[in-house]
Motif scaffolding. Structure first.
Motif, PDB file in Angstrom:
ATOM      1  N   TRP A  24      32.860  -5.675  87.034  1.00 60.82           N
ATOM      2  CA  TRP A  24      31.565  -6.355  86.905  1.00 60.82           C
ATOM      3  C   TRP A  24      30.424  -5.383  87.185  1.00 60.82           C
ATOM      4  CZ3 TRP A  24      30.972 -10.641  84.366  1.00 60.82           C
ATOM      5  CH2 TRP A  24      32.004 -11.575  84.314  1.00 60.82           C
ATOM      6  N   TYR A  25      30.642  -4.522  88.166  1.00 59.31           N
ATOM      7  CA  TYR A  25      29.633  -3.511  88.512  1.00 59.31           C
ATOM      8  C   TYR A  25      29.329  -2.653  87.282  1.00 59.31           C
ATOM      9  CZ  TYR A  25      28.176   1.034  90.442  1.00 59.31           C
ATOM     10  OH  TYR A  25      27.535   2.230  90.681  1.00 59.31           O
ATOM     11  N   ASP A  26      30.381  -2.245  86.592  1.00 58.01           N
ATOM     12  CA  ASP A  26      30.215  -1.412  85.394  1.00 58.01           C
ATOM     13  C   ASP A  26      29.400  -2.126  84.317  1.00 58.01           C
ATOM     14  OD1 ASP A  26      31.406   0.914  86.111  1.00 58.01           O
ATOM     15  OD2 ASP A  26      33.346   0.497  85.167  1.00 58.01           O
ATOM     16  N   VAL A  27      29.714  -3.405  84.098  1.00 59.24           N
ATOM     17  CA  VAL A  27      29.036  -4.136  83.020  1.00 59.24           C
ATOM     18  C   VAL A  27      27.558  -4.341  83.355  1.00 59.24           C
ATOM     19  CG1 VAL A  27      29.083  -6.211  81.598  1.00 59.24           C
ATOM     20  CG2 VAL A  27      31.190  -5.270  82.448  1.00 59.24           C
ATOM     21  N   VAL A  28      27.272  -4.578  84.633  1.00 54.98           N
ATOM     22  CA  VAL A  28      25.871  -4.732  85.036  1.00 54.98           C
ATOM     23  C   VAL A  28      25.122  -3.427  84.780  1.00 54.98           C
ATOM     24  CG1 VAL A  28      24.299  -5.283  86.932  1.00 54.98           C
ATOM     25  CG2 VAL A  28      26.502  -6.412  86.808  1.00 54.98           C
ATOM     26  N   LYS A  29      25.769  -2.312  85.162  1.00 52.98           N
ATOM     27  CA  LYS A  29      25.126  -1.004  84.957  1.00 52.98           C
ATOM     28  C   LYS A  29      24.901  -0.755  83.455  1.00 52.98           C
ATOM     29  CE  LYS A  29      24.327   1.697  87.735  1.00 52.98           C
ATOM     30  NZ  LYS A  29      25.071   2.690  88.531  1.00 52.98           N
ATOM     31  N   MET A  30      25.854  -1.215  82.662  1.00 52.64           N
ATOM     32  CA  MET A  30      25.751  -1.050  81.212  1.00 52.64           C
ATOM     33  C   MET A  30      24.561  -1.852  80.671  1.00 52.64           C
ATOM     34  SD  MET A  30      29.116  -1.422  78.864  1.00 52.64           S
ATOM     35  CE  MET A  30      29.293  -0.583  77.295  1.00 52.64           C
ATOM     36  N   LEU A  31      24.408  -3.070  81.160  1.00 54.02           N
ATOM     37  CA  LEU A  31      23.276  -3.901  80.727  1.00 54.02           C
ATOM     38  C   LEU A  31      21.956  -3.251  81.144  1.00 54.02           C
ATOM     39  CD1 LEU A  31      22.050  -6.577  79.595  1.00 54.02           C
ATOM     40  CD2 LEU A  31      22.234  -7.484  81.919  1.00 54.02           C
ATOM     41  N   PHE A  32      21.890  -2.759  82.371  1.00 50.95           N
ATOM     42  CA  PHE A  32      20.660  -2.119  82.850  1.00 50.95           C
ATOM     43  C   PHE A  32      20.329  -0.884  81.999  1.00 50.95           C
ATOM     44  CE2 PHE A  32      21.181  -3.852  87.464  1.00 50.95           C
ATOM     45  CZ  PHE A  32      20.755  -5.090  87.023  1.00 50.95           C
ATOM     46  N   ALA A  33      21.389  -0.132  81.654  1.00 57.87           N
ATOM     47  CA  ALA A  33      21.180   1.058  80.810  1.00 57.87           C
ATOM     48  C   ALA A  33      20.623   0.641  79.448  1.00 57.87           C
ATOM     49  CB  ALA A  33      22.498   1.812  80.646  1.00 57.87           C
ATOM     50  N   ALA A  34      21.155  -0.475  78.915  1.00 55.31           N
ATOM     51  CA  ALA A  34      20.672  -0.966  77.615  1.00 55.31           C
ATOM     52  C   ALA A  34      19.219  -1.403  77.707  1.00 55.31           C
ATOM     53  CB  ALA A  34      21.553  -2.124  77.144  1.00 55.31           C
ATOM     54  N   MET A  35      18.853  -2.037  78.809  1.00 50.07           N
ATOM     55  CA  MET A  35      17.459  -2.481  79.002  1.00 50.07           C
ATOM     56  C   MET A  35      16.530  -1.267  79.039  1.00 50.07           C
ATOM     57  SD  MET A  35      17.836  -5.281  82.048  1.00 50.07           S
ATOM     58  CE  MET A  35      18.328  -6.972  81.772  1.00 50.07           C
TER      59      MET A  35
END
Lengths: 284, 401
Positions: B324-335
Motif C-alpha cells: 500500500w505504501y508503494d501505491v500511495v507513493k506512486m499516486l503522489f508521483a503521478a500527481m
C-alpha cells in the motif's frame, strides 16, 4: 457422514439453544427484544479470553466466572438503564440497539479490532470408527445439556423460576401475589445475559474472539426464537435443535450456500402456517 | 443517588462513544518538525475493514497509507503545480461489509469532499463504492478480486493488488511442481461476489494445470463453525483445501476445525493471506499452508521502512502495508508529474507509469489483455509456505501474460 453431521448438528444446536434461551426469556418476562444480546455473547468470549488465556485461571472456573461477571453486568444495566424506560417497548428496543452499538465499539477500544484465539483445553478426539468427535465438542454438548437441565429445574421447581412464569403471564397479578416484579425482571435479565455470555465463553476455544462476533450470534438466536416462538422457553429449545441439525445436514448433503437459503424458506413457510412460531402464544 | 449513577453512566457512555467514533474514523495529520505548515492541505480518503475478521487485510492498508503520508509530510509535502500540499488522511471502517463501504464512500465524497480514496477491500464493497466514485470522477485505488473492478467503463479505478487472475496460475504451478501427488482440490469460498469470482478463476487455473476439483462450498462470511462444511468436503478426500477469498481469521478457524476432523493435507488460498493472523489463530494447524506472499518482508528496503515508521503499529498487521505504501507513493508521483490534482489528468499519468521503483519491486499498470484497460498493478509473484510455524518465501516467479 450421517453420524458426523449429527455430531456437528448437536454442537451447533447446543450453542443456538443457550443463546436463544436467554434471548427468549428476556422477551417473555420483560418484553424486550434485546438487540444487545450478541454483544453480551462477545463479552463472555472476551471474559474467558482474559480469565483463561491471559490470567491462566482453571478453564471450568474461568467459564463460570466469565458468565457470572457478565450476567451481573447485565443486572446492573437493567437496574440503571432498562428499568428507567418502564414498559415502553419501542424505547427499550432503541435503548438495546444503542447498548449494542456502544458495547461493540467499546470492545474495539478496549480489546482491539482484531481476531484473537484460545486453544481448546482438551485436545484430541474420540474416534469410534463410524464417527469422530473432538473431546471439546463432546464437552460442549455435555455442558449444554447440564445447563439446560439446571435451567429446567430452576424454572419448574424453584420459587424464583415460578415467579418468572408468573411475571411473564401478568405483571399486575404477580405483583398482587407478593412477587417483587422489579427484582424478578432484574434477575431474569441477568440470567438471560449470563446464558449469552456462557455460550460465548463455551464456544470461544472452537471459534475466534473479536468485538464484532456478536452480530452473527444474535442473528442465529433471532432465527431460532422466531422459529420456536418469541417468549417460549420450550420453543427456544426445539428451535435451536431444529435449526442446528437442519444447518448441519443441509450443509453436509446439499451445500453451505443452499443450506441457509433452505432454512429461511423453511421458517417462512412455517410462519405462514403458525405465525407465532412453533410454540409461541397467539396474540388475540 | 440513582440520578448520580445515571448521570455518571451517561457520561461514561458519551466518553466511550467519542472514543469509539475516533476509532472508526481516523483523521491524521502526519509529520514532524519539517512539515509544511503554510501550504494547502490535500485530504485523502480511506475505507477498509479496520476491525473484525478481515482486519488482517484492512489494518495493513491503513498502516501503509499512513506511513507514505508521514514520509511525504516529513519531506515538506507534495509539490503540485507550484503549490505545496500537506497530506491528511480521513479513514473509515467498513468492517468488510459492502453497505458500510458505500456509506463511507458517500461520506468521503459528499461530506468530506475527498477526490482520492484508497480501499476498500473486497468486491461487494468496491463495486458499491464505484457507483459513487466513477460518477463523481473520484480516483479509487482498492483491492478486490472481482474481475468487474477494472474495466474501460471505470476509468477512475486502479486496482492496487494483483488478483489470482494474475498470480493464481503461478501459485498452482508451484504446488503442482513441488507436490506432484496432490491432485484433488476442495474449494471453500465465501458466498459473495469476491468468493465466487476468486473460486471461478482459481478453478480454471487449477484444471488447466491438471488438478481435479472435488468440492466447491460457499459458506456465508463470518462463519465460525466450519464443521458441517468440512464434513462434506473431507468426504471427497481432498489433497488440498483451497480458500477462495475467505478472510484470515476465518481461514485460521477452518484450519483448526479441519485438522480436528483428521485432515492432514495441504492448505492454500487464492486471496490475500495475512500470515501472522492465521498463525496466531491456527498455530501448528496452519503447517503446509501455501500462499501468494505479496512481498518479501525480510527484504532490506522493507525492513528499513518498518524501522523508520513501523514501530508504532502492531507488527502482525504490517504484512501488506509496504504494498500500500508503494501505491500511495506512486499516486503522489503521478500527481507531481501531472502538476495538477485533476483526477482525469492524474489517472492518465498513472495509467502510463511503467517500472516505478517501489520497495516491493518494479511496479507497472497492466491489464489491457484481461480487462481492456491498463489499471491493474503488476509485479513478480512471491510464493510463501508455512514451515515449522513460520512463513517462508519458497519461490519467486514472473507472471507470464
Amino acid at each position: 457422514m450421517f453420524e458426523q453431521a449429527l455430531i456437528n448438528g448437536l454442537v451447533l444446536s447446543s450453542v443456538y439453544v443457550l443463546m436463544a434461551l436467554g434471548f427468549t426469556m428476556i422477551f417473555g418476562i420483560m418484553k424486550i427484544v434485546n438487540f444487545a444480546h450478541g454483544e453480551f455473547y462477545m463479552l463472555g468470549a472476551f471474559a474467558l479470553y482474559f480469565t483463561y488465556q491471559v490470567y491462566e485461571m482453571n478453564f471450568i472456573l474461568a467459564i463460570i466466572v466469565s458468565a457470572v461477571l457478565i450476567g451481573m453486568f447485565g443486572m446492573f444495566l437493567e437496574k440503571v438503564l432498562f428499568r428507567k424506560l418502564g414498559n415502553d417497548e419501542m424505547k427499550v428496543m432503541i435503548l438495546a440497539l444503542g447498548v449494542s452499538i456502544f458495547l461493540q465499539n467499546l470492545g474495539i477500544v478496549l480489546f482491539g479490532a482484531t481476531t484473537k484465539a484460545i486453544s481448546p483445553p482438551f485436545q484430541g478426539m474420540l474416534d469410534l470408527g463410524f464417527v469422530s468427535i473432538s473431546y471439546y465438542n463432546m464437552f460442549i454438548i455435555i455442558i449444554s445439556v447440564i445447563v439446560l437441565i439446571a435451567f429446567y429445574f430452576f424454572i419448574k421447581k424453584m420459587k424464583t423460576g415460578q415467579a418468572f412464569i408468573a411475571v411473564s403471564h401478568d405483571e399486575e397479578i404477580a405483583s398482587v401475589q407478593g412477587i417483587n416484579v422489579k427484582r424478578i425482571k432484574m434477575i431474569a435479565f441477568g440470567i438471560g445475559i449470563l446464558l449469552a455470555a456462557f455460550a460465548g465463553a463455551l464456544v470461544t476455544p472452537l471459534y475466534t474472539v473479536s468485538p464484532t462476533i456478536g452480530m452473527g450470534a444474535l442473528m442465529n438466536a433471532f432465527i431460532v426464537v422466531i422459529l420456536g416462538g418469541l417468549g417460549s422457553i420450550m420453543g427456544a429449545l426445539w428451535g435451536g435443535i431444529i435449526i442446528g441439525l437442519s444447518r448441519s445436514y443441509l450443509t453436509t448433503y446439499i451445500g453451505a450456500a443452499e443450506a441457509d437459503l433452505l432454512i429461511f424458506i423453511l421458517i417462512a413457510a412455517l410462519l405462514l402456517v403458525k405465525p407465532n412460531g412453533l410454540l409461541g402464544g397467539s396474540y388475540q | 443517588m440513582l440520578k448520580k449513577i445515571m448521570v455518571s453512566l451517561l457520561f461514561l457512555l458519551m466518553i466511550g462513544i467519542l472514543i469509539a467514533c475516533n476509532e472508526s474514523e481516523t483523521s491524521t495529520s502526519e509529520g514532524g518538525s519539517e512539515n509544511n505548515t503554510d501550504g494547502e492541505v490535500l485530504e485523502i480518503g480511506l475505507v477498509g475493514p479496520l476491525s473484525g475478521g478481515a482486519a488482517g487485510w484492512g489494518l495493513p492498508l491503513q498502516y501503509g497509507v499512513e506511513m507514505a503520508i508521514k514520509e511525504v509530510n516529513e519531506n515538506g509535502g507534495l509539490e503540485i503545480g507550484g503549490t505545496t500540499y500537506n497530506v491528511e488522511l480521513i479513514a473509515y471502517d467498513d468492517q468488510y461489509i459492502g453497505d458500510e463501504a458505500v456509506s463511507a464512500a458517500n461520506r468521503l465524497v459528499f461530506e468530506d469532499g475527498v477526490e482520492y480514496i484508497f480501499g476498500t477491500i473486497g468486491s461487494s464493497g468496491v463495486l458499491g463504492m464505484q457507483t459513487i466514485t466513477e460518477d463523481n470522477e473520484v480516483l479509487l485505488i482498492p483491492n478486490s478480486y472481482g474481475s468487474k473492478t477494472v474495466s474501460p467503463e471505470k476509468p477512475f479505478t486502479f486496482r492496487a493488488f494483483q488478483t489470482n487472475l494474475e498470480w493464481g496460475f503461478e501459485l498452482g504451478s508451484y504446488i503442482s511442481e513441488e507436490f506432484p501427488d496432490a491432485k484433488k482440490v476442495a474449494f471453500i469460498s465465501p458466498n459473495d461476489e469476491s468468493g465466487w469470482e476468486v473460486q471461478k478463476n482459481a478453478e480454471e487455473d487449477l484444471v488447466e494445470l491438471g488438478f481435479e476439483v472435488v468440492a466447491n462450498e460457499f459458506p456465508e462470511r463470518d462463519t465460525q463453525d466450519y464443521n458441517p462444511v468440512l464434513t462434506k468436503v473431507l468426504n471427497t478426500e481432498p489433497d488440498i483445501i483451497a480458500f477462495g477469498g475467505t478472510s484470515p481469521g476465518e481461514m485460521g478457524v477452518a484450519m483448526n476445525q479441519a485438522r480436528a476432523l483428521g485432515y492432514d493435507g495441504l492448505f492454500t488460498t487464492f486471496a490475500g493471506p495475512a500470515i501472522q493472523e492465521i498463525l496466531s489463530i491456527a498455530g501448528d494447524n496452519a503447517e503446509d499452508f501455501i500462499y501468494y506472499a505479496q512481498i518479501d518482508l525480510q527484504a532490506p528496503e522493507v525492513q528499513e521502512l518498518f524501522n523508520k515508521y513501523g514501530q508504532e503499529y502492531e507488527e502482525e498487521f504490517l504484512e501488506t502495508a509496504p504494498d500500500w505504501y508503494d501505491v500511495v507513493k506512486m499516486l503522489f508521483a503521478a500527481m507531481e508529474e501531472t502538476g495538477s490534482l485533476d483526477t482525469t489528468e492524474v489517472a492518465e499519468t498513472l495509467r502510463n507509469m511503467e517500472g516505478f521503483e517501489g520497495i516491493a519491486g518494479e511496479l507497472s499498470w497492466t491489464g489491457e489483455e484481461n480487462y481492456g484497460i491498463n489499471q491493474q498493478l503488476i509485479k513478480p509473484v512471491i510464493v510463501g509456505q508455512i514451515i515449522d510455524g513460520e512463513g517462508v518465501i519458497v519461490d519467486v516467479r514472473e507472471i507470464k501474460e
